[in-house]
Design a protein around this motif. Structure first.
Motif, PDB file in Angstrom:
ATOM      1  N   ASP A   8       5.455 -82.454  40.124  1.00 42.42           N
ATOM      2  CA  ASP A   8       6.654 -81.736  39.687  1.00 42.42           C
ATOM      3  C   ASP A   8       7.600 -82.646  38.919  1.00 42.42           C
ATOM      4  O   ASP A   8       8.265 -82.203  37.976  1.00 42.42           O
ATOM      5  N   ASN A   9       7.661 -83.911  39.302  1.00 42.88           N
ATOM      6  CA  ASN A   9       8.482 -84.858  38.541  1.00 42.88           C
ATOM      7  C   ASN A   9       7.960 -85.009  37.115  1.00 42.88           C
ATOM      8  O   ASN A   9       8.738 -85.054  36.156  1.00 42.88           O
ATOM      9  N   LEU A  10       6.646 -85.103  36.973  1.00 49.11           N
ATOM     10  CA  LEU A  10       6.051 -85.259  35.653  1.00 49.11           C
ATOM     11  C   LEU A  10       6.319 -84.020  34.796  1.00 49.11           C
ATOM     12  O   LEU A  10       6.647 -84.130  33.611  1.00 49.11           O
ATOM     13  N   ARG A  11       6.203 -82.859  35.417  1.00 47.33           N
ATOM     14  CA  ARG A  11       6.476 -81.624  34.689  1.00 47.33           C
ATOM     15  C   ARG A  11       7.952 -81.553  34.308  1.00 47.33           C
ATOM     16  O   ARG A  11       8.306 -81.149  33.190  1.00 47.33           O
ATOM     17  N   GLY A  12       8.826 -81.971  35.213  1.00 44.81           N
ATOM     18  CA  GLY A  12      10.256 -81.971  34.934  1.00 44.81           C
ATOM     19  C   GLY A  12      10.617 -82.913  33.804  1.00 44.81           C
ATOM     20  O   GLY A  12      11.448 -82.591  32.942  1.00 44.81           O
ATOM     21  N   LEU A  13       9.995 -84.091  33.772  1.00 50.65           N
ATOM     22  CA  LEU A  13      10.251 -85.054  32.693  1.00 50.65           C
ATOM     23  C   LEU A  13       9.822 -84.490  31.347  1.00 50.65           C
ATOM     24  O   LEU A  13      10.505 -84.671  30.332  1.00 50.65           O
ATOM     25  N   SER A  14       8.686 -83.805  31.332  1.00 51.84           N
ATOM     26  CA  SER A  14       8.195 -83.217  30.095  1.00 51.84           C
ATOM     27  C   SER A  14       9.143 -82.132  29.593  1.00 51.84           C
ATOM     28  O   SER A  14       9.456 -82.069  28.395  1.00 51.84           O
ATOM     29  N   ILE A 248       5.709 -93.453  36.354  1.00 51.56           N
ATOM     30  CA  ILE A 248       7.150 -93.173  36.322  1.00 51.56           C
ATOM     31  C   ILE A 248       7.474 -92.016  37.255  1.00 51.56           C
ATOM     32  O   ILE A 248       8.415 -92.082  38.055  1.00 51.56           O
ATOM     33  N   ALA A 249       6.683 -90.946  37.160  1.00 47.93           N
ATOM     34  CA  ALA A 249       6.926 -89.759  37.994  1.00 47.93           C
ATOM     35  C   ALA A 249       6.763 -90.072  39.474  1.00 47.93           C
ATOM     36  O   ALA A 249       7.490 -89.535  40.318  1.00 47.93           O
ATOM     37  N   ILE A 256      17.366 -83.655  40.204  1.00 50.29           N
ATOM     38  CA  ILE A 256      17.469 -82.820  39.008  1.00 50.29           C
ATOM     39  C   ILE A 256      16.107 -82.664  38.344  1.00 50.29           C
ATOM     40  O   ILE A 256      15.680 -81.549  38.019  1.00 50.29           O
ATOM     41  N   VAL A 257      15.412 -83.789  38.136  1.00 49.43           N
ATOM     42  CA  VAL A 257      14.094 -83.738  37.495  1.00 49.43           C
ATOM     43  C   VAL A 257      13.123 -82.922  38.349  1.00 49.43           C
ATOM     44  O   VAL A 257      12.357 -82.102  37.833  1.00 49.43           O
ATOM     45  N   TYR A 258      13.153 -83.148  39.654  1.00 50.21           N
ATOM     46  CA  TYR A 258      12.254 -82.417  40.557  1.00 50.21           C
ATOM     47  C   TYR A 258      12.561 -80.914  40.531  1.00 50.21           C
ATOM     48  O   TYR A 258      11.635 -80.083  40.496  1.00 50.21           O
ATOM     49  N   TYR A 259      13.845 -80.573  40.507  1.00 50.13           N
ATOM     50  CA  TYR A 259      14.250 -79.159  40.475  1.00 50.13           C
ATOM     51  C   TYR A 259      13.740 -78.498  39.191  1.00 50.13           C
ATOM     52  O   TYR A 259      13.201 -77.383  39.226  1.00 50.13           O
ATOM     53  N   ILE A 260      13.906 -79.182  38.074  1.00 43.52           N
ATOM     54  CA  ILE A 260      13.431 -78.643  36.800  1.00 43.52           C
ATOM     55  C   ILE A 260      11.914 -78.485  36.829  1.00 43.52           C
ATOM     56  O   ILE A 260      11.360 -77.500  36.333  1.00 43.52           O
TER      57      ILE A 260
END
Length: 337
Positions: A8-14, A248-249, A256-260
Motif C-alpha cells: 500500500d505504501n508503494l501504491r500510495g507513492l505512485s 523505500i516503501a 498519509i502515504v499509506y492512507y492514499i
C-alpha cells in the motif's frame, strides 16, 4: 485477511507522484521556486511512475485466480470495468459539456470513442488494467524474456494514432505505453508465482545496490542524454529500479502515504477533477515566484482534498457506487512488513 504495508505504501507513492505531476500541469509548469525540483522529479519518475502502479496490481493476479476463473473475471468486472464505465461517463460527459472551454475542442463522438478505446483522461488506466488481467491468463504461461521482447518491440514499433483520427486523444501513443506498462504488471505476477519475498530480498546490499544504481543511471539518461527516446529503450533499467522503490516503501512510515495507497482508486480517479477545476478557475499569471509557489501548493492540496473528502463520505456508505459494484467490506487489518 491482512494488508501488507509496503504494498500500500508503494501504491500510495505512485499515486502521489501522479498527483504531483498533474499539479505542475495545473499551473502550466510554472511552480515558482519549486519549478526546478518539480521538473527534475517528474522527468526522473516518468519511466517508473505508472509502472509501479501496474506492478502492484500484478501482485494480486495469483490470489485472484486461486478462487477460480469465473470469480476472478467477475471481480475484475465489478472493481475495474464498472468504475471505468462510470468515470468515462463523468470525464467524457464533462469534456462534452465544457468542450468550448477546452484547449483542443473535440466532437462528442471523438470524445466517446477515444475514452472507450483507452485514450481518455485518467480512465485509460482502468481500460489497460482490465485488459492486462485478461492478457495475463496467457502471458503468465510464457517465459519472462518472451513477454518482455514482444511488449518492448510493440511499444517501440507500433505507430501512434493519427491526430486527425476519430480515435485521437490527449495521448495518441497510449497503446504503445500500455505494452510498455504490461511488463511491470507481468513482473508483479511473476514475483508472486515464484514466491519471491521482495521485502526480504531488498534487504540484501547487492540487490538494493544494483537497483539504486539502475535508477541513478536511468535518471541520468532520461534527464541529460536520451530525452525523448522511446520508453522501450530504457525499460531494462526501469524494471531493475523496482526493488529500490520497494525498499523505500518497506521502510516508509507515513500515515498519509499509506492512507492514499489503501484508497488508491479514489485518489487516482477523482484528483484530476480538482486539477481541472483549479486550472480553469485560477488562470491569472504572476511574475512573482512566491505567488506561483502558492498556486502550485494550492493545486496540490486541492488535488488531495477532493479525494480525501470522497473517502470520508465512502466511510459513511456514500458514493461507493462510483468506484465498485462490490459491497463495502470490513476494514482490513494492517500487517507489518
Amino acid at each position: 485477511m491482512n494488508r501488507i504495508t509496503w504494498v500500500d505504501n508503494l501504491r500510495g507513492l505512485s499515486i502521489l507522484a501522479i498527483i504531483f505531476l498533474h499539479s505542475t500541469i495545473a499551473v502550466h509548469n510554472n511552480a515558482g521556486h519549486f519549478t526546478l525540483i518539480s521538473n527534475t522529479m517528474n522527468e526522473m519518475l516518468a519511466p517508473v511512475r505508472l509502472g509501479l502502479m501496474f506492478f502492484v496490481s500484478g501482485l494480486f493476479v495469483d490470489v485472484g485466480l486461486k478462487k477460480g476463473l469465473g470469480p476472478f473475471i467477475n471481480n475484475k468486472i465489478k472493481s475495474i470495468l464498472y468504475p471505468f464505465i462510470v468515470w468515462v461517463a463523468i470525464y467524457g460527459g464533462l469534456k462534452i459539456v465544457f468542450s468550448s472551454m477546452a484547449n483542443t475542442p473535440q466532437s462528442p463522438l471523438n470524445i466517446i470513442l477515444s475514452h472507450l478505446t483507452g485514450g481518455g483522461d485518467m480512465t485509460w488506466f482502468l481500460h489497460s488494467l482490465f485488459i492486462f488481467f485478461l492478457m495475463i491468463l496467457v502471458a503468465r504461461k510464457l517465459p519472462f524474456y518472451v513477454v518482455f521482447l514482444v511488449c518492448m518491440f510493440a511499444s517501440w514499433a507500433l505507430p501512434a494514432i493519427k491526430p486527425d483520427s476519430i480515435f485521437a486523444s490527449f495521448d495518441n501513443s497510449h497503446i504503445n505505453k500500455s505494452f510498455y506498462l504490461f511488463v511491470f504488471f507481468y513482473l508483479g505476477d511473476y514475483v508472486v508465482r515464484k514466491q519471491i519475498d521482495l521485502a526480504e530480498r531488498v534487504k540484501k546490499t547487492s540487490v538494493i545496490g544494483l537497483s539504486l544504481a539502475s535508477f541513478a543511471l536511468l535518471s541520468c539518461l532520461n534527464l541529460f542524454i536520451v530525452q525523448g527516446a522511446p520508453e522501450a529503450f530504457l525499460s531494462p533499467l526501469a524494471l531493475l529500479s523496482v526493488p529500490f522503490f520497494v525498499w523505500i516503501a518497506a521502510h516508509l512510515s507515513s500515515r498519509i502515504v499509506y492512507y492514499i495507497g489503501t484508497h488508491s482508486i479514489v485518489f487516482y480517479l477523482s484528483h484530476y477533477l480538482a486539477i481541472q477545476v483549479f486550472s480553469k478557475l485560477v488562470k491569472f499569471e504572476s511574475a512573482s515566484p512566491w505567488m506561483n509557489d502558492i498556486k502550485f501548493i494550492a493545486a496540490f492540496l486541492a488535488a488531495l482534498a477532493l479525494p480525501w473528502t470522497i473517502c470520508l463520505m465512502r466511510s459513511r456508505g456514500w458514493l461507493n457506487f462510483l468506484f465498485t459494484l462490490k459491497k463495502s467490506a470490513k476494514p482490513l487489518q494492517e500487517k507489518a512488513v
